[in-house]
Design a protein around this motif. Sequence first.
Motif, mmCIF file in Angstrom:
data_model
loop_
_atom_site.group_PDB
_atom_site.id
_atom_site.type_symbol
_atom_site.label_atom_id
_atom_site.label_comp_id
_atom_site.label_asym_id
_atom_site.label_seq_id
_atom_site.Cartn_x
_atom_site.Cartn_y
_atom_site.Cartn_z
ATOM 1 N N VAL A 70 -3.334 -6.313 -0.525
ATOM 2 C CA VAL A 70 -3.625 -5.064 0.184
ATOM 3 C C VAL A 70 -5.143 -4.898 0.218
ATOM 4 N N ASN A 119 0.842 -1.192 0.000
ATOM 5 C CA ASN A 119 0.000 0.000 0.000
ATOM 6 C C ASN A 119 0.879 1.244 0.000
ATOM 7 N N ARG A 149 -2.027 -4.589 4.780
ATOM 8 C CA ARG A 149 -1.317 -5.515 3.903
ATOM 9 C C ARG A 149 -1.124 -6.836 4.614
#
Length: 506
Positions: free
Chosen positions: A215, A175, A200
């Motif tokens: 994610v 992310n 994540r």
Amino acid sequence: MYAPQIISVSAHSFTYTTLVNLKKNLLSEYDADNRPVVNPNHTVTVKIDISVNQVIELNAAEQTLFVSLWVRQEWKDEILTWNESEHANITSFDVAIDSIWNPDTTIYNDVREEERDVSGFPATVHSDGKVTWGYPLILKSSCLMDINYFPYDKQACPVKFGSWHFHGYQLDLRNKSATGDQTSFVPNGEWQLMAAPAIRTSTVYGCCPEPYPDVTFYLIMCRKPLYYLYNLILPCIVVLSMTAVSFYLPVESGEKVSFGVTAVLAMMVFLQLVSDLTPTQSEVVPVLSMYLGIVLLLLCISTMSSIVVSNIHFSGERGHEMPNWMRKLVLGFLGTIVCKRKAIKTALDEDAENVFKLEPIHSESRNGRPRLSSNGDIYDSIANGSIYSIRDSEKPRYPTHFSDSNPYSSQDEMSLHGGSGNPTANSAATTRVLRQILSNLKGEDCTGREKKAAERLKTEWEMVAVVIDRLVLYTFLILSTVATIWFFANTPPCDDQLQRTRYSTQ
């Protein structure tokens, strides 16, 4: 005067030609099917971010989220690099996404059948090999809803991104930021977007020994309860209030039971509306459904009590004898609890009857004779002997010929009609006759006593019905108030619930 324009056009032409040549050189031997790394053992790191544009619909019955997102991805392409100074200081250019390698980022919890085509949105390539690609996406994903506090519920709907083909050693998905972007969010009439945190995780599936990173962006939304307060909860409270008022309806009206049945049917409609608005699942029962169920139970109890009270009210007319334990328990103990003891005494008081009044001895008419008055008790006058003799010219209007049960002799009758000249004897006879008339009027004879006993029994049953009805009313008010307070006390604010929210991979 045209020289600067010619030089500017030439410069632009040179830049365009340079850009075309640069793209041709970079893409001439480029294979979009291979990962863009010089060393095959290197891992391509892809950073992903989203911007929440609009929550189109959150269908609670189907447990699906329909949302508009802007997806932004970023990775480094080791093949697409160049020296800016050698190419007219060109720092970046746009290219069709199908011309270069791009990650096969997939939404794991997508429930749409049709495939989304995002190939029409180009990517931007920078001189250091960084590639940025953004595109809009209308997503329909699954969202397991928690309806425990409906309509004050808070939902954490996941949007899970991950690579379908490449494992974690080939493509590392991360992310880009801790939360999703909410700056461009369009307000929704039913839901309020509170946060969009990104989590994540890396999962090893049964098919492969390598980990697969993903994610997940959780869209934390709070429902705005005003619509449901006005259309569900407020009518329910109104029905409760009207049912409480219906306890004051007299039994003789015959409307108590019909009103209770109508209230029960109305509550069944509200329960049906709640069931249509919530998903079909057996994990939890919403607080609102439990509240409506309690209210429905109270309405059913009030309706059944109206039937029982109506039956008790007319038991006296059917001649049913009242048990002593009921008289002591209901008219005594329960009557005191519901503050009806004084009303019971007043209704059952044998002396609370209207009787004729006669002026006392010192109250005379203008001609010196006794007269009837509402201020003197005829019974007291007769008992004390303070009664005048009735002369022949003022004979009473009462019948003087009694039945065989008349205890007075013909001598009393003759004295009453003035047949005797003795004033004392006439006064005594008159007193005896008036006492008999008073006894008949007060119902102290055999027939009168039976009638009074029947009336008293009827009054007792009616008072029992009043006491039970009032006891049910007080119980109904207490339980309704407690249930309403419990409902609003079990609906925590959105901010407090948000702090306790736990995210889980779905």
